[in-house]
Design a protein around this motif. Structure first.
Motif, PDB file in Angstrom:
ATOM      1  N   ASN A  31       0.870  -1.188   0.000  1.00 59.18           N
ATOM      2  CA  ASN A  31       0.000   0.000   0.000  1.00 59.18           C
ATOM      3  C   ASN A  31       0.902   1.231   0.000  1.00 59.18           C
ATOM      4  O   ASN A  31       1.378   1.646   1.054  1.00 59.18           O
ATOM      5  CB  ASN A  31      -0.899  -0.013   1.253  1.00 59.18           C
ATOM      6  N   ARG A  88     -10.429  -7.535  16.529  1.00 62.34           N
ATOM      7  CA  ARG A  88      -9.196  -8.224  16.151  1.00 62.34           C
ATOM      8  C   ARG A  88      -8.137  -7.988  17.211  1.00 62.34           C
ATOM      9  O   ARG A  88      -8.052  -6.907  17.777  1.00 62.34           O
ATOM     10  CB  ARG A  88      -8.668  -7.698  14.802  1.00 62.34           C
ATOM     11  N   LEU A 108      -4.168  -7.167   9.000  1.00 68.28           N
ATOM     12  CA  LEU A 108      -5.389  -6.827   8.258  1.00 68.28           C
ATOM     13  C   LEU A 108      -5.207  -6.854   6.737  1.00 68.28           C
ATOM     14  O   LEU A 108      -6.002  -7.438   6.015  1.00 68.28           O
ATOM     15  CB  LEU A 108      -5.881  -5.443   8.696  1.00 68.28           C
ATOM     16  N   VAL A 109      -4.171  -6.214   6.267  1.00 66.41           N
ATOM     17  CA  VAL A 109      -3.944  -6.139   4.817  1.00 66.41           C
ATOM     18  C   VAL A 109      -3.142  -7.352   4.343  1.00 66.41           C
ATOM     19  O   VAL A 109      -3.393  -7.906   3.268  1.00 66.41           O
ATOM     20  CB  VAL A 109      -3.191  -4.845   4.461  1.00 66.41           C
ATOM     21  N   GLU A 124      -2.985 -10.507   5.272  1.00 68.55           N
ATOM     22  CA  GLU A 124      -3.574 -11.847   5.209  1.00 68.55           C
ATOM     23  C   GLU A 124      -4.208 -12.164   3.859  1.00 68.55           C
ATOM     24  O   GLU A 124      -4.319 -13.335   3.502  1.00 68.55           O
ATOM     25  CB  GLU A 124      -4.575 -12.043   6.352  1.00 68.55           C
ATOM     26  N   ASP A 125      -4.629 -11.135   3.112  1.00 66.77           N
ATOM     27  CA  ASP A 125      -5.209 -11.387   1.794  1.00 66.77           C
ATOM     28  C   ASP A 125      -4.168 -11.325   0.678  1.00 66.77           C
ATOM     29  O   ASP A 125      -4.437 -11.737  -0.440  1.00 66.77           O
ATOM     30  CB  ASP A 125      -6.300 -10.350   1.482  1.00 66.77           C
ATOM     31  N   ARG A 126      -2.997 -10.802   0.996  1.00 66.50           N
ATOM     32  CA  ARG A 126      -2.030 -10.534  -0.074  1.00 66.50           C
ATOM     33  C   ARG A 126      -0.778 -11.403   0.010  1.00 66.50           C
ATOM     34  O   ARG A 126      -0.022 -11.480  -0.962  1.00 66.50           O
ATOM     35  CB  ARG A 126      -1.613  -9.059  -0.036  1.00 66.50           C
ATOM     36  N   ARG A 144       0.815  -1.582  12.082  1.00 70.30           N
ATOM     37  CA  ARG A 144      -0.052  -1.931  10.943  1.00 70.30           C
ATOM     38  C   ARG A 144       0.389  -1.181   9.687  1.00 70.30           C
ATOM     39  O   ARG A 144       0.387  -1.732   8.585  1.00 70.30           O
ATOM     40  CB  ARG A 144      -1.501  -1.580  11.295  1.00 70.30           C
ATOM     41  N   ALA A 145       0.786   0.084   9.881  1.00 69.07           N
ATOM     42  CA  ALA A 145       1.220   0.878   8.730  1.00 69.07           C
ATOM     43  C   ALA A 145       2.564   0.374   8.193  1.00 69.07           C
ATOM     44  O   ALA A 145       2.752   0.243   6.982  1.00 69.07           O
ATOM     45  CB  ALA A 145       1.325   2.346   9.125  1.00 69.07           C
TER      46      ALA A 145
END
Lengths: 264, 260
Positions: B75, B90, B98-99, B101-103, B145-146
Protein backbone atom coordinates in the motif's frame (compact mmCIF):
# COMPACT_ATOMS: atom_id res chain seq x y z
CA UNK A 1 -23.90 31.35 55.70
CA UNK A 2 -23.96 27.71 56.87
CA UNK A 3 -21.12 25.78 58.46
CA UNK A 4 -19.86 22.30 57.52
CA UNK A 5 -18.18 20.14 60.13
CA UNK A 6 -17.66 16.38 59.78
CA UNK A 7 -16.66 13.65 57.34
CA UNK A 8 -17.79 14.01 53.73
CA UNK A 9 -20.72 11.61 53.18
CA UNK A 10 -20.32 9.07 50.38
CA UNK A 11 -22.90 9.77 47.67
CA UNK A 12 -21.49 8.01 44.62
CA UNK A 13 -23.21 4.61 44.98
CA UNK A 14 -26.03 2.97 43.06
CA UNK A 15 -26.96 2.96 39.37
CA UNK A 16 -24.86 -0.20 38.93
CA UNK A 17 -27.29 -3.15 38.81
CA UNK A 18 -25.67 -6.59 38.84
CA UNK A 19 -26.99 -9.95 37.64
CA UNK A 20 -27.65 -12.47 40.40
CA UNK A 21 -28.41 -15.92 38.94
CA UNK A 22 -29.58 -17.29 42.28
CA UNK A 23 -32.20 -14.52 42.57
CA UNK A 24 -33.64 -15.44 39.17
CA UNK A 25 -33.87 -19.14 40.09
CA UNK A 26 -35.26 -18.35 43.56
CA UNK A 27 -37.95 -16.11 42.04
CA UNK A 28 -39.13 -18.82 39.62
CA UNK A 29 -39.03 -21.51 42.32
CA UNK A 30 -40.86 -19.20 44.73
CA UNK A 31 -43.66 -18.54 42.22
CA UNK A 32 -44.07 -22.29 41.55
CA UNK A 33 -44.08 -23.09 45.29
CA UNK A 34 -46.69 -20.40 46.02
CA UNK A 35 -48.74 -21.58 43.05
CA UNK A 36 -48.63 -25.19 44.28
CA UNK A 37 -49.46 -24.13 47.83
CA UNK A 38 -52.42 -22.08 46.61
CA UNK A 39 -53.71 -24.98 44.51
CA UNK A 40 -53.27 -27.48 47.38
CA UNK A 41 -55.06 -25.14 49.80
CA UNK A 42 -57.95 -24.71 47.35
CA UNK A 43 -57.30 -20.98 46.95
CA UNK A 44 -56.56 -21.43 43.22
CA UNK A 45 -59.30 -23.39 41.34
CA UNK A 46 -57.40 -26.21 39.59
CA UNK A 47 -60.09 -26.54 36.94
CA UNK A 48 -58.94 -23.23 35.47
CA UNK A 49 -55.31 -23.23 36.58
CA UNK A 50 -53.92 -26.70 37.28
CA UNK A 51 -51.34 -27.18 40.01
CA UNK A 52 -47.67 -27.33 38.94
CA UNK A 53 -47.52 -31.00 39.98
CA UNK A 54 -50.43 -31.82 37.65
CA UNK A 55 -48.69 -29.99 34.81
CA UNK A 56 -45.47 -31.88 35.56
CA UNK A 57 -47.37 -35.18 35.49
CA UNK A 58 -48.97 -34.23 32.16
CA UNK A 59 -45.55 -33.31 30.76
CA UNK A 60 -44.08 -36.60 31.89
CA UNK A 61 -46.99 -38.54 30.40
CA UNK A 62 -46.62 -36.65 27.08
CA UNK A 63 -42.88 -37.32 27.07
CA UNK A 64 -43.21 -41.04 27.80
CA UNK A 65 -45.96 -41.54 25.23
CA UNK A 66 -43.91 -39.74 22.56
CA UNK A 67 -46.73 -37.25 21.97
CA UNK A 68 -44.60 -34.32 23.07
CA UNK A 69 -41.73 -35.03 20.67
CA UNK A 70 -44.17 -35.75 17.81
CA UNK A 71 -45.51 -32.21 18.14
CA UNK A 72 -42.33 -30.50 19.28
CA UNK A 73 -40.19 -31.88 16.42
CA UNK A 74 -42.61 -30.51 13.83
CA UNK A 75 -42.65 -27.11 15.56
CA UNK A 76 -38.86 -27.01 15.81
CA UNK A 77 -38.52 -27.80 12.12
CA UNK A 78 -40.94 -25.01 11.20
CA UNK A 79 -39.24 -22.61 13.60
CA UNK A 80 -35.77 -23.38 12.26
CA UNK A 81 -36.63 -23.22 8.57
CA UNK A 82 -38.88 -20.15 8.83
CA UNK A 83 -36.41 -18.26 11.02
CA UNK A 84 -33.39 -19.11 8.88
CA UNK A 85 -35.10 -18.13 5.62
CA UNK A 86 -36.35 -14.83 7.10
CA UNK A 87 -32.98 -14.11 8.67
CA UNK A 88 -30.91 -14.83 5.55
CA UNK A 89 -33.07 -12.63 3.34
CA UNK A 90 -33.38 -10.01 6.09
CA UNK A 91 -29.61 -9.73 6.55
CA UNK A 92 -29.18 -9.55 2.78
CA UNK A 93 -31.64 -6.67 2.35
CA UNK A 94 -30.41 -5.01 5.56
CA UNK A 95 -26.85 -4.97 4.24
CA UNK A 96 -28.01 -3.70 0.86
CA UNK A 97 -30.05 -0.91 2.50
CA UNK A 98 -27.13 -0.01 4.77
CA UNK A 99 -24.49 -0.05 2.05
CA UNK A 100 -25.95 1.07 -1.27
CA UNK A 101 -27.79 4.28 -2.04
CA UNK A 102 -29.71 2.56 -4.86
CA UNK A 103 -31.25 0.16 -2.34
CA UNK A 104 -31.65 2.48 0.63
CA UNK A 105 -34.82 4.42 -0.16
CA UNK A 106 -36.64 1.63 -2.06
CA UNK A 107 -35.73 -0.93 0.61
CA UNK A 108 -36.78 1.24 3.54
CA UNK A 109 -40.02 2.21 1.74
CA UNK A 110 -40.97 -1.47 1.45
CA UNK A 111 -39.97 -2.19 5.06
CA UNK A 112 -41.83 0.85 6.40
CA UNK A 113 -44.98 -0.07 4.46
CA UNK A 114 -45.07 -3.77 5.34
CA UNK A 115 -43.45 -4.01 8.78
CA UNK A 116 -46.39 -2.58 10.76
CA UNK A 117 -48.86 -5.14 9.31
CA UNK A 118 -49.72 -7.73 12.00
CA UNK A 119 -48.31 -10.87 10.43
CA UNK A 120 -51.00 -13.08 11.96
CA UNK A 121 -53.51 -11.21 9.79
CA UNK A 122 -51.60 -12.47 6.75
CA UNK A 123 -51.90 -16.18 7.66
CA UNK A 124 -55.21 -16.63 5.75
CA UNK A 125 -53.63 -14.92 2.74
CA UNK A 126 -50.57 -17.18 2.94
CA UNK A 127 -52.89 -20.22 3.16
CA UNK A 128 -54.52 -19.07 -0.09
CA UNK A 129 -51.10 -18.51 -1.70
CA UNK A 130 -49.15 -21.47 -0.36
CA UNK A 131 -51.85 -23.92 0.69
CA UNK A 132 -52.79 -25.31 4.09
CA UNK A 133 -49.54 -27.32 4.34
CA UNK A 134 -46.08 -26.29 5.49
CA UNK A 135 -45.65 -23.48 2.95
CA UNK A 136 -48.08 -21.06 4.58
CA UNK A 137 -46.64 -21.63 8.07
CA UNK A 138 -43.06 -21.21 6.94
CA UNK A 139 -43.98 -18.10 4.94
CA UNK A 140 -45.65 -16.58 8.02
CA UNK A 141 -42.56 -17.15 10.14
CA UNK A 142 -40.11 -16.00 7.47
CA UNK A 143 -42.18 -12.88 6.75
CA UNK A 144 -42.39 -12.03 10.45
CA UNK A 145 -38.65 -12.51 10.97
CA UNK A 146 -37.60 -10.75 7.77
CA UNK A 147 -38.53 -7.14 8.60
CA UNK A 148 -37.04 -6.82 12.10
CA UNK A 149 -33.88 -8.45 10.73
CA UNK A 150 -33.68 -5.88 7.92
CA UNK A 151 -34.10 -3.05 10.43
CA UNK A 152 -31.54 -4.46 12.90
CA UNK A 153 -28.97 -5.14 10.16
CA UNK A 154 -29.41 -1.80 8.40
CA UNK A 155 -29.18 -0.03 11.78
CA UNK A 156 -26.03 -1.98 12.60
CA UNK A 157 -24.44 -1.04 9.28
CA UNK A 158 -25.44 2.61 9.74
CA UNK A 159 -23.66 2.63 13.10
CA UNK A 160 -20.38 1.21 11.82
CA UNK A 161 -17.81 3.92 12.64
CA UNK A 162 -17.06 5.63 9.32
CA UNK A 163 -13.48 6.11 10.48
CA UNK A 164 -12.93 2.34 10.35
CA UNK A 165 -14.28 2.18 6.80
CA UNK A 166 -12.01 5.07 5.79
CA UNK A 167 -9.13 3.22 7.43
CA UNK A 168 -9.91 0.14 5.31
CA UNK A 169 -10.06 2.28 2.16
CA UNK A 170 -6.78 3.98 3.05
CA UNK A 171 -5.13 0.56 3.23
CA UNK A 172 -6.44 -0.31 -0.22
CA UNK A 173 -8.91 -2.98 0.92
CA UNK A 174 -11.45 -3.92 -1.73
CA UNK A 175 -15.15 -3.15 -1.28
CA UNK A 176 -15.83 -6.82 -0.54
CA UNK A 177 -12.98 -6.99 1.98
CA UNK A 178 -14.25 -3.88 3.76
CA UNK A 179 -17.71 -5.46 4.05
CA UNK A 180 -16.24 -8.80 5.23
CA UNK A 181 -13.58 -7.48 7.60
CA UNK A 182 -15.10 -4.25 8.89
CA UNK A 183 -18.80 -3.77 8.19
CA UNK A 184 -20.08 -7.24 9.10
CA UNK A 185 -18.09 -7.63 12.35
CA UNK A 186 -19.00 -4.09 13.41
CA UNK A 187 -22.70 -4.69 12.67
CA UNK A 188 -22.72 -8.12 14.33
CA UNK A 189 -23.74 -6.92 17.83
CA UNK A 190 -26.84 -5.24 16.36
CA UNK A 191 -27.62 -8.29 14.23
CA UNK A 192 -27.34 -10.63 17.22
CA UNK A 193 -29.55 -8.31 19.29
CA UNK A 194 -32.03 -8.53 16.43
CA UNK A 195 -31.91 -12.33 16.72
CA UNK A 196 -33.30 -12.12 20.24
CA UNK A 197 -36.28 -10.16 18.97
CA UNK A 198 -36.86 -12.22 15.83
CA UNK A 199 -36.74 -15.58 17.62
CA UNK A 200 -39.43 -14.39 20.05
CA UNK A 201 -41.52 -13.14 17.12
CA UNK A 202 -41.00 -16.46 15.34
CA UNK A 203 -42.25 -18.45 18.36
CA UNK A 204 -45.38 -16.27 18.61
CA UNK A 205 -46.08 -16.63 14.89
CA UNK A 206 -45.35 -20.36 14.98
CA UNK A 207 -48.04 -20.95 17.57
CA UNK A 208 -50.49 -18.66 15.76
CA UNK A 209 -49.90 -20.36 12.41
CA UNK A 210 -50.20 -23.83 13.95
CA UNK A 211 -53.46 -22.86 15.65
CA UNK A 212 -54.99 -21.73 12.36
CA UNK A 213 -54.18 -24.68 10.17
CA UNK A 214 -52.10 -27.57 11.47
CA UNK A 215 -52.62 -31.11 12.68
CA UNK A 216 -49.33 -31.29 14.53
CA UNK A 217 -47.14 -28.83 16.37
CA UNK A 218 -47.16 -27.31 19.83
CA UNK A 219 -49.65 -24.62 18.75
CA UNK A 220 -52.07 -27.22 17.39
CA UNK A 221 -51.58 -29.33 20.52
CA UNK A 222 -52.37 -26.37 22.84
CA UNK A 223 -55.46 -25.46 20.79
CA UNK A 224 -56.68 -29.05 20.82
CA UNK A 225 -56.17 -29.34 24.60
CA UNK A 226 -58.06 -26.07 25.10
CA UNK A 227 -60.98 -27.29 23.00
CA UNK A 228 -61.17 -30.37 25.25
CA UNK A 229 -60.86 -28.31 28.47
CA UNK A 230 -57.76 -30.41 29.15
CA UNK A 231 -56.01 -27.65 31.09
CA UNK A 232 -53.19 -29.94 32.35
CA UNK A 233 -52.03 -30.63 28.79
CA UNK A 234 -52.77 -27.07 27.71
CA UNK A 235 -50.47 -25.69 30.42
CA UNK A 236 -47.91 -28.41 29.65
CA UNK A 237 -47.80 -27.14 26.07
CA UNK A 238 -47.37 -23.56 27.29
CA UNK A 239 -44.53 -24.64 29.60
CA UNK A 240 -42.81 -26.27 26.61
CA UNK A 241 -43.09 -22.99 24.70
CA UNK A 242 -41.66 -21.08 27.65
CA UNK A 243 -38.74 -23.51 27.94
CA UNK A 244 -38.22 -23.24 24.17
CA UNK A 245 -37.97 -19.47 24.53
CA UNK A 246 -35.47 -19.81 27.39
CA UNK A 247 -33.33 -22.31 25.47
CA UNK A 248 -33.27 -20.11 22.38
CA UNK A 249 -32.41 -17.04 24.46
CA UNK A 250 -29.60 -18.95 26.20
CA UNK A 251 -28.30 -20.14 22.81
CA UNK A 252 -28.17 -16.58 21.48
CA UNK A 253 -26.41 -15.51 24.66
CA UNK A 254 -23.79 -18.20 24.02
CA UNK A 255 -23.43 -17.04 20.41
CA UNK A 256 -22.87 -13.49 21.65
CA UNK A 257 -20.19 -14.70 24.04
CA UNK A 258 -18.45 -16.61 21.26
CA UNK A 259 -18.67 -14.01 18.50
CA UNK A 260 -18.42 -10.89 20.64
CA UNK A 261 -15.74 -12.05 23.04
CA UNK A 262 -13.67 -8.99 22.11
CA UNK A 263 -16.09 -6.80 24.05
CA UNK A 264 -15.46 -6.04 27.70
CA UNK B 1 15.38 0.74 3.47
CA UNK B 2 13.15 2.25 0.76
CA UNK B 3 13.70 5.23 -1.49
CA UNK B 4 10.24 6.65 -1.01
CA UNK B 5 8.02 8.68 -3.24
CA UNK B 6 8.08 12.31 -4.24
CA UNK B 7 4.66 13.82 -3.62
CA UNK B 8 3.90 17.04 -5.49
CA UNK B 9 0.92 19.17 -4.53
CA UNK B 10 0.05 21.50 -7.39
CA UNK B 11 -2.41 24.36 -6.90
CA UNK B 12 -4.67 22.46 -4.54
CA UNK B 13 -7.73 24.15 -3.11
CA UNK B 14 -10.68 22.68 -1.30
CA UNK B 15 -14.06 23.77 -0.03
CA UNK B 16 -16.79 22.08 1.95
CA UNK B 17 -19.98 23.46 0.43
CA UNK B 18 -19.45 27.21 0.47
CA UNK B 19 -16.63 27.09 3.04
CA UNK B 20 -13.19 27.43 1.47
CA UNK B 21 -10.66 25.61 3.67
CA UNK B 22 -7.59 25.44 1.40
CA UNK B 23 -6.41 27.77 -1.35
CA UNK B 24 -3.60 27.54 -3.87
CA UNK B 25 -1.43 24.99 -2.04
CA UNK B 26 1.72 23.98 -3.92
CA UNK B 27 4.34 21.84 -2.17
CA UNK B 28 6.79 19.04 -2.81
CA UNK B 29 7.52 16.28 -0.30
CA UNK B 30 10.96 14.93 -1.14
CA UNK B 31 11.69 11.17 -1.18
CA UNK B 32 12.70 9.79 2.20
CA UNK B 33 12.14 13.10 3.98
CA UNK B 34 9.61 14.20 6.59
CA UNK B 35 7.27 17.05 5.74
CA UNK B 36 5.39 18.43 8.74
CA UNK B 37 2.22 20.47 8.29
CA UNK B 38 1.50 22.96 11.07
CA UNK B 39 -0.95 25.80 11.46
CA UNK B 40 -3.79 27.06 13.61
CA UNK B 41 -6.89 24.98 14.29
CA UNK B 42 -9.16 24.68 11.28
CA UNK B 43 -6.52 25.74 8.75
CA UNK B 44 -7.05 22.58 6.72
CA UNK B 45 -3.99 20.51 7.73
CA UNK B 46 -5.92 17.25 7.96
CA UNK B 47 -7.89 18.09 4.82
CA UNK B 48 -4.61 18.60 2.95
CA UNK B 49 -3.31 15.28 4.29
CA UNK B 50 -6.52 13.58 3.15
CA UNK B 51 -6.05 15.05 -0.33
CA UNK B 52 -2.37 14.05 -0.46
CA UNK B 53 -3.25 10.44 0.36
CA UNK B 54 -6.16 10.21 -2.06
CA UNK B 55 -8.85 10.05 0.62
CA UNK B 56 -10.36 13.37 -0.42
CA UNK B 57 -10.83 14.71 -3.94
CA UNK B 58 -9.51 18.29 -4.13
CA UNK B 59 -11.87 20.97 -5.40
CA UNK B 60 -8.96 22.45 -7.37
CA UNK B 61 -5.49 21.32 -8.33
CA UNK B 62 -3.84 17.93 -8.34
CA UNK B 63 -1.47 15.79 -6.27
CA UNK B 64 1.11 13.72 -8.13
CA UNK B 65 3.37 11.00 -6.82
CA UNK B 66 6.49 9.75 -8.55
CA UNK B 67 9.25 7.38 -7.57
CA UNK B 68 10.15 3.73 -7.19
CA UNK B 69 7.88 1.66 -5.01
CA UNK B 70 9.52 -1.38 -3.39
CA UNK B 71 8.41 -4.76 -4.75
CA UNK B 72 7.07 -5.87 -1.38
CA UNK B 73 5.03 -2.69 -0.83
CA UNK B 74 1.35 -3.55 -0.35
CA UNK B 75 0.00 0.00 0.00
CA UNK B 76 2.15 2.89 -1.26
CA UNK B 77 0.34 5.71 0.58
CA UNK B 78 -0.40 4.56 4.12
CA UNK B 79 -2.10 6.46 6.93
CA UNK B 80 -1.64 6.46 10.69
CA UNK B 81 -4.73 7.89 12.38
CA UNK B 82 -5.18 10.19 15.35
CA UNK B 83 -7.85 7.90 16.87
CA UNK B 84 -5.79 4.77 16.04
CA UNK B 85 -8.70 3.24 14.03
CA UNK B 86 -8.03 -0.26 15.32
CA UNK B 87 -10.60 -2.99 14.78
CA UNK B 88 -11.76 -3.87 18.32
CA UNK B 89 -12.73 -7.43 17.30
CA UNK B 90 -9.20 -8.22 16.15
CA UNK B 91 -6.22 -8.85 18.36
CA UNK B 92 -3.05 -6.78 18.02
CA UNK B 93 -1.61 -9.35 15.58
CA UNK B 94 -4.94 -9.50 13.74
CA UNK B 95 -4.98 -5.74 13.28
CA UNK B 96 -1.42 -5.75 11.99
CA UNK B 97 -2.28 -8.60 9.60
CA UNK B 98 -5.39 -6.83 8.26
CA UNK B 99 -3.94 -6.14 4.82
CA UNK B 100 -1.27 -8.85 4.75
CA UNK B 101 -3.57 -11.85 5.21
CA UNK B 102 -5.21 -11.39 1.79
CA UNK B 103 -2.03 -10.53 -0.07
CA UNK B 104 0.66 -12.83 1.34
CA UNK B 105 0.78 -16.54 2.04
CA UNK B 106 0.36 -17.60 5.64
CA UNK B 107 4.08 -18.04 6.33
CA UNK B 108 5.09 -14.66 4.89
CA UNK B 109 2.18 -12.97 6.65
CA UNK B 110 3.16 -14.41 10.05
CA UNK B 111 6.81 -13.50 9.48
CA UNK B 112 6.00 -9.91 8.56
CA UNK B 113 3.61 -9.51 11.49
CA UNK B 114 6.28 -10.86 13.87
CA UNK B 115 8.85 -8.52 12.32
CA UNK B 116 6.83 -5.31 12.86
CA UNK B 117 5.59 -6.37 16.28
CA UNK B 118 9.21 -6.79 17.32
CA UNK B 119 10.13 -3.44 15.74
CA UNK B 120 7.39 -1.64 17.69
CA UNK B 121 7.87 -3.54 20.97
CA UNK B 122 4.54 -5.32 20.74
CA UNK B 123 5.64 -8.95 20.55
CA UNK B 124 4.34 -9.74 24.04
CA UNK B 125 0.97 -8.18 23.22
CA UNK B 126 0.27 -10.01 19.96
CA UNK B 127 -2.80 -11.75 21.40
CA UNK B 128 -4.19 -8.76 23.32
CA UNK B 129 -7.43 -7.00 22.39
CA UNK B 130 -7.19 -3.26 21.65
CA UNK B 131 -9.41 -2.48 24.65
CA UNK B 132 -6.77 -3.99 26.90
CA UNK B 133 -4.09 -1.55 25.70
CA UNK B 134 -3.21 1.99 26.76
CA UNK B 135 -3.47 4.81 24.24
CA UNK B 136 0.25 4.72 23.57
CA UNK B 137 0.21 0.98 22.94
CA UNK B 138 -2.78 1.33 20.62
CA UNK B 139 -0.92 3.90 18.58
CA UNK B 140 2.05 1.54 18.43
CA UNK B 141 -0.33 -0.98 16.87
CA UNK B 142 -1.41 1.69 14.39
CA UNK B 143 2.23 2.29 13.49
CA UNK B 144 2.93 -1.45 13.26
CA UNK B 145 -0.05 -1.93 10.94
CA UNK B 146 1.22 0.88 8.73
CA UNK B 147 4.82 -0.37 8.65
CA UNK B 148 3.66 -3.94 7.94
CA UNK B 149 2.56 -2.98 4.42
CA UNK B 150 6.06 -1.58 3.68
CA UNK B 151 4.70 1.78 2.57
CA UNK B 152 6.43 4.13 0.18
CA UNK B 153 4.87 7.13 1.92
CA UNK B 154 3.54 7.44 5.47
CA UNK B 155 0.80 9.96 6.21
CA UNK B 156 0.35 10.63 9.92
CA UNK B 157 -2.63 12.67 11.08
CA UNK B 158 -1.84 14.06 14.55
CA UNK B 159 -0.82 10.58 15.72
CA UNK B 160 0.21 11.69 19.20
CA UNK B 161 -2.49 14.24 20.00
CA UNK B 162 -4.82 11.75 21.75
CA UNK B 163 -2.07 10.71 24.18
CA UNK B 164 -0.91 12.10 27.51
CA UNK B 165 2.25 14.22 27.59
CA UNK B 166 4.58 11.51 28.93
CA UNK B 167 3.44 8.90 26.43
CA UNK B 168 3.71 11.51 23.68
CA UNK B 169 7.35 12.21 24.52
CA UNK B 170 8.20 8.51 24.63
CA UNK B 171 6.46 7.77 21.35
CA UNK B 172 8.00 10.80 19.68
CA UNK B 173 11.45 9.30 20.24
CA UNK B 174 10.24 5.97 18.83
CA UNK B 175 8.64 7.68 15.81
CA UNK B 176 11.89 9.42 15.08
CA UNK B 177 13.76 6.10 15.12
CA UNK B 178 11.13 4.19 13.14
CA UNK B 179 10.82 6.88 10.46
CA UNK B 180 14.59 6.99 10.09
CA UNK B 181 14.78 3.19 9.80
CA UNK B 182 11.87 2.95 7.35
CA UNK B 183 13.31 5.75 5.20
CA UNK B 184 9.92 6.47 3.66
CA UNK B 185 8.62 9.82 2.57
CA UNK B 186 6.54 11.02 5.51
CA UNK B 187 3.83 13.64 5.79
CA UNK B 188 3.11 14.49 9.42
CA UNK B 189 0.28 16.71 10.58
CA UNK B 190 0.50 18.19 14.07
CA UNK B 191 -0.48 21.21 16.09
CA UNK B 192 2.44 20.52 18.43
CA UNK B 193 5.44 22.59 17.38
CA UNK B 194 7.88 20.53 19.47
CA UNK B 195 6.93 17.48 17.40
CA UNK B 196 7.31 19.52 14.23
CA UNK B 197 10.92 20.55 14.94
CA UNK B 198 11.89 17.07 16.19
CA UNK B 199 10.64 15.28 13.07
CA UNK B 200 10.43 17.69 10.16
CA UNK B 201 12.93 18.12 7.35
CA UNK B 202 10.43 20.56 5.86
CA UNK B 203 7.99 22.38 8.13
CA UNK B 204 5.09 23.83 6.19
CA UNK B 205 3.29 26.63 8.01
CA UNK B 206 -0.29 27.12 6.89
CA UNK B 207 -2.27 30.31 7.50
CA UNK B 208 -5.69 30.28 9.13
CA UNK B 209 -8.70 29.37 7.00
CA UNK B 210 -8.65 29.33 4.07
CA UNK B 211 -5.28 27.63 4.55
CA UNK B 212 -2.48 28.88 2.34
CA UNK B 213 1.24 28.15 2.53
CA UNK B 214 2.63 30.91 4.69
CA UNK B 215 6.18 29.64 4.90
CA UNK B 216 8.29 26.52 4.48
CA UNK B 217 11.18 26.07 6.92
CA UNK B 218 13.92 23.53 6.31
CA UNK B 219 15.76 21.66 9.05
CA UNK B 220 18.84 19.87 7.79
CA UNK B 221 19.94 18.17 11.00
CA UNK B 222 19.42 14.36 10.86
CA UNK B 223 16.53 13.09 12.99
CA UNK B 224 18.87 10.91 15.05
CA UNK B 225 20.81 13.99 16.19
CA UNK B 226 17.79 15.98 17.38
CA UNK B 227 16.65 16.20 20.98
CA UNK B 228 13.98 18.10 22.90
CA UNK B 229 16.63 20.22 24.68
CA UNK B 230 18.48 21.22 21.50
CA UNK B 231 18.71 25.08 21.70
CA UNK B 232 18.51 25.49 17.91
CA UNK B 233 15.32 23.45 17.79
CA UNK B 234 13.87 25.32 20.76
CA UNK B 235 14.58 28.59 18.97
CA UNK B 236 12.96 27.26 15.81
CA UNK B 237 9.92 26.16 17.80
CA UNK B 238 9.62 29.69 19.24
CA UNK B 239 9.95 31.18 15.77
CA UNK B 240 7.17 28.90 14.52
CA UNK B 241 4.98 29.91 17.44
CA UNK B 242 5.51 33.60 16.69
CA UNK B 243 4.46 32.88 13.10
CA UNK B 244 1.18 31.21 13.93
CA UNK B 245 0.28 32.76 17.32
CA UNK B 246 -1.91 35.56 15.98
CA UNK B 247 -3.63 33.26 13.49
CA UNK B 248 -4.19 30.68 16.25
CA UNK B 249 -5.82 33.32 18.48
CA UNK B 250 -8.13 34.45 15.67
CA UNK B 251 -8.96 30.84 14.78
CA UNK B 252 -9.83 30.13 18.42
CA UNK B 253 -12.15 33.15 18.55
CA UNK B 254 -13.80 32.00 15.30
CA UNK B 255 -14.38 28.56 16.84
CA UNK B 256 -16.03 30.15 19.88
CA UNK B 257 -18.23 32.28 17.61
CA UNK B 258 -19.31 29.22 15.62
CA UNK B 259 -19.97 27.22 18.80
CA UNK B 260 -22.14 29.94 20.34
Amino acid sequence: MSRLDGPVAFRGGGFAPRDRAWAAVATLVGVVVLWQAGASAGVIPTLFLPAPISIARALWSLTVSGELWKNLSVSLMRLAVGWIVGTVFGIGLGLAVGLWSAMRSPGMAIVSALFPIPKIALVPLFIIWFGIGEGSKLATLAFGVFFPTVIATAGGVDNVPRGLIRMGQSFGLSHAAIIRKIVLPAALPAILSGFRVTVSIAIVLLVAAEMIGAERGIGAFVLSAGNLYDTDNLLAGIVVLSVLGLVVSWTIGRLERIFLKWRA
Amino acid sequence: MTEGLRLTVDGVGHHYGGLQVLRGISLTAEPGQVMVLVGPSGCGKSTLLGIMGGMLAPSEGVVRCAGDVPADCLNPLTYVFQDFSLLPWRTVAGNVALVLEDRLNRTDCSARVAEVLALTGLTDFAGAWPRQLSGGMRQRVGIARALAVHPACLLLDEPLSALDAQTRDLLLDEFSTLITQAGTTTIYVTHNLAEAVRLGHQIVVLSRRPGEVRDVLRVDRPLAERSAADPDLVALEQRLWRMIRDDAAVAERERIDVAS
